[in-house]
Design an enzyme around this catalytic site. Structure first.
Site, PDB file in Angstrom:
ATOM      1  N   LYS A   8      30.186  79.130  81.891  1.00 39.66           N
ATOM      2  CA  LYS A   8      31.031  79.886  82.833  1.00 39.66           C
ATOM      3  C   LYS A   8      32.428  79.314  82.851  1.00 39.66           C
ATOM      4  O   LYS A   8      32.664  78.148  82.490  1.00 39.66           O
ATOM      5  CB  LYS A   8      30.443  79.876  84.247  1.00 39.66           C
ATOM      6  CG  LYS A   8      30.280  78.496  84.899  1.00 39.66           C
ATOM      7  CD  LYS A   8      31.498  77.963  85.596  1.00 39.66           C
ATOM      8  CE  LYS A   8      31.288  76.584  86.192  1.00 39.66           C
ATOM      9  NZ  LYS A   8      32.502  75.838  86.464  1.00 39.66           N
ATOM     10  N   ASP A 137      25.925  75.264  90.773  1.00 33.81           N
ATOM     11  CA  ASP A 137      26.267  76.279  89.765  1.00 33.81           C
ATOM     12  C   ASP A 137      25.036  76.882  89.083  1.00 33.81           C
ATOM     13  O   ASP A 137      25.176  77.767  88.237  1.00 33.81           O
ATOM     14  CB  ASP A 137      27.152  75.659  88.666  1.00 33.81           C
ATOM     15  CG  ASP A 137      28.534  75.262  89.175  1.00 33.81           C
ATOM     16  OD1 ASP A 137      28.880  75.648  90.308  1.00 33.81           O
ATOM     17  OD2 ASP A 137      29.247  74.566  88.434  1.00 33.81           O
TER      18      ASP A 137
HETATM   19  O1  C5P Z   1      25.840  70.789  93.239  1.00 32.36           O
HETATM   20  P1  C5P Z   1      26.180  69.863  92.141  1.00 32.36           P
HETATM   21  O2  C5P Z   1      25.146  68.773  91.959  1.00 32.36           O
HETATM   22  O3  C5P Z   1      26.500  70.521  90.846  1.00 32.36           O
HETATM   23  O4  C5P Z   1      27.515  69.133  92.582  1.00 32.36           O
HETATM   24  C1  C5P Z   1      27.994  67.986  91.932  1.00 32.36           C
HETATM   25  C2  C5P Z   1      29.013  67.290  92.832  1.00 32.36           C
HETATM   26  O5  C5P Z   1      30.188  68.087  92.935  1.00 32.36           O
HETATM   27  C3  C5P Z   1      28.566  67.056  94.249  1.00 32.36           C
HETATM   28  O6  C5P Z   1      27.860  65.844  94.379  1.00 32.36           O
HETATM   29  C4  C5P Z   1      29.888  67.015  95.006  1.00 32.36           C
HETATM   30  O7  C5P Z   1      30.514  65.759  94.848  1.00 32.36           O
HETATM   31  C5  C5P Z   1      30.731  68.021  94.246  1.00 32.36           C
HETATM   32  N1  C5P Z   1      30.716  69.372  94.854  1.00 32.36           N
HETATM   33  C6  C5P Z   1      31.373  69.567  96.051  1.00 32.36           C
HETATM   34  N2  C5P Z   1      31.368  70.804  96.618  1.00 32.36           N
HETATM   35  C7  C5P Z   1      30.739  71.848  96.006  1.00 32.36           C
HETATM   36  C8  C5P Z   1      30.067  71.665  94.784  1.00 32.36           C
HETATM   37  C9  C5P Z   1      30.078  70.390  94.226  1.00 32.36           C
HETATM   38  O8  C5P Z   1      31.966  68.639  96.608  1.00 32.36           O
HETATM   39  N3  C5P Z   1      30.766  73.034  96.581  1.00 32.36           N
END
Ligand code: C5P
Length: 302
Positions: A8, A137
């Site tokens: 993406k 994601d």
């Molecule tokens: O959800 P995911 O594990 O992919 O997110 C990775 C990191 O990205 C999270 O630990 C956070 O630090 C950051 N993040 C965030 N806000 C979001 C998505 C991700 O701060 N909406």
């Protein structure tokens, strides 16, 4: 069972203030592009999960329990109350730690592949829920197309998008850590005294997509994480400028970077731009792709 899943790019990534749970509320307009990983799930020899990775970026992907595809298989098995034993083979084409959600794509593909292999028939909404538990994601990689994500990006609404969009992606040396880029975004905002606004959907961007107006889309692309990604990886400023100077209709860092995305007028323009960026020596390499692309799809049941 083989599942193909797209990368993406974010057309709009508006980031709100940090929440108590460490995440940020977003308006995240996801757009799936024709750069695909493939995940094959098959019956294992022993009662365990194994992960093998092949393809261009294989060396950079963990093959232990940290692997997002393995975590997806474990989460699905737990929900179904069964053993997570499976052999997962991942063929990587999506850049690793590049801001194109490659790991999330593999997790989504593993969910679909294991669900079929194990004959679970998990309802779509439940798969989406499990996906959201693995990463912000991951639900979008199941859905594909173009969609607005709110919350931490996991609450999705498909966006009606006319036309096809041609992209060039400039890959950087190395990757960027998503949590570090979000933290840098917070730090810059604090240092400059510019508080984060509540993220709102960009109506000009929605109008451009509805009309299939590639020039208008190029002018409305926005990524709040871009200053942070550029701060952590200074050469990206030159990469973005080089694309703009060579006629890209829009240029931005993809997600948390360091991959840079350039919107082209046509497939031929994307090819020209790709060559020009390589010649300019402002990136490791480039790939072209178009969107929207479908979400995780079974391609072989063998
Ligand atoms: O959800 P995911 O594990 O992919 O997110 C990775 C990191 O990205 C999270 O630990 C956070 O630090 C950051 N993040 C965030 N806000 C979001 C998505 C991700 O701060 N909406």
């Amino acid at each position: 069972m083989t599942v193909r899943v797209p990368a993406k790019v974010n057309l709009q990534l508006s980031v709100g203030p940090p929440r108590d749970d460490g995440y940020h509320d977003l308006v995240n307009v996801f757009h799936a592009v024709s750069l695909f990983d493939e995940v094959t799930a098959s019956r294992p020899e022993k009662d365990e999960i194994t992960v093998e990775v092949g393809g261009g970026f294989a060396g950079q992907v963990p093959v232990d329990g940290e692997n997002l595809a393995a975590r997806a298989a474990v989460a699905l098995a737990a929900r179904a109350g069964r053993s997570p034993a499976v052999r997962l083979r991942i063929h990587k084409t999506i850049p690793v730690a590049g801001g194109m959600a490659g790991g999330s794509a593999d997790a989504a593909a593993a969910l679909v592949a294991c669900d079929r292999l194990w004959g679970l028939g998990t309802p779509r909404e439940e798969l989406m829920e499990i996906a959201a538990g693995i990463g912000s994601d991951v639900p979008f990689a199941l859905l594909g197309g173009t969609a607005v994500g709110t919350g931490r990006g996991e609450n999705l609404t498909p966006v009606p998008a006319a036309g096809r969009y041609h992209w060039v992606f400039a890959l950087a040396e190395g990757g960027l850590s998503t949590p570090k880029v979000y933290a840098e975004c917070d730090r810059i905002r604090e240092a400059t005294g510019e508080p984060a606004a509540w993220p709102e959907r960009s109506e000009p961007l929605m109008a451009a997509l509805a009309a299939g107006d590639v020039k208008a889309l190029g002018a409305t692309l926005v990524n709040d994480l871009q200053p942070a990604a550029v701060m952590l990886c200074r050469p990206l400023a030159r990469t973005l400028a080089a694309g703009r100077e060579r006629g890209a209709l829009g240029a931005l860092v993809s997600g948390s970077g360091p991959t840079c995305a350039f919107l082209a007028e046509s497939a031929a323009h994307a090819d020209d731009l790709s060559v020009a960026l390589n010649l300019a020596g402002v990136c490791r390499t480039t790939v072209t792709a178009d969107g929207p692309a479908p979400g995780a799809t079974v391609t072989s049941e063998e």
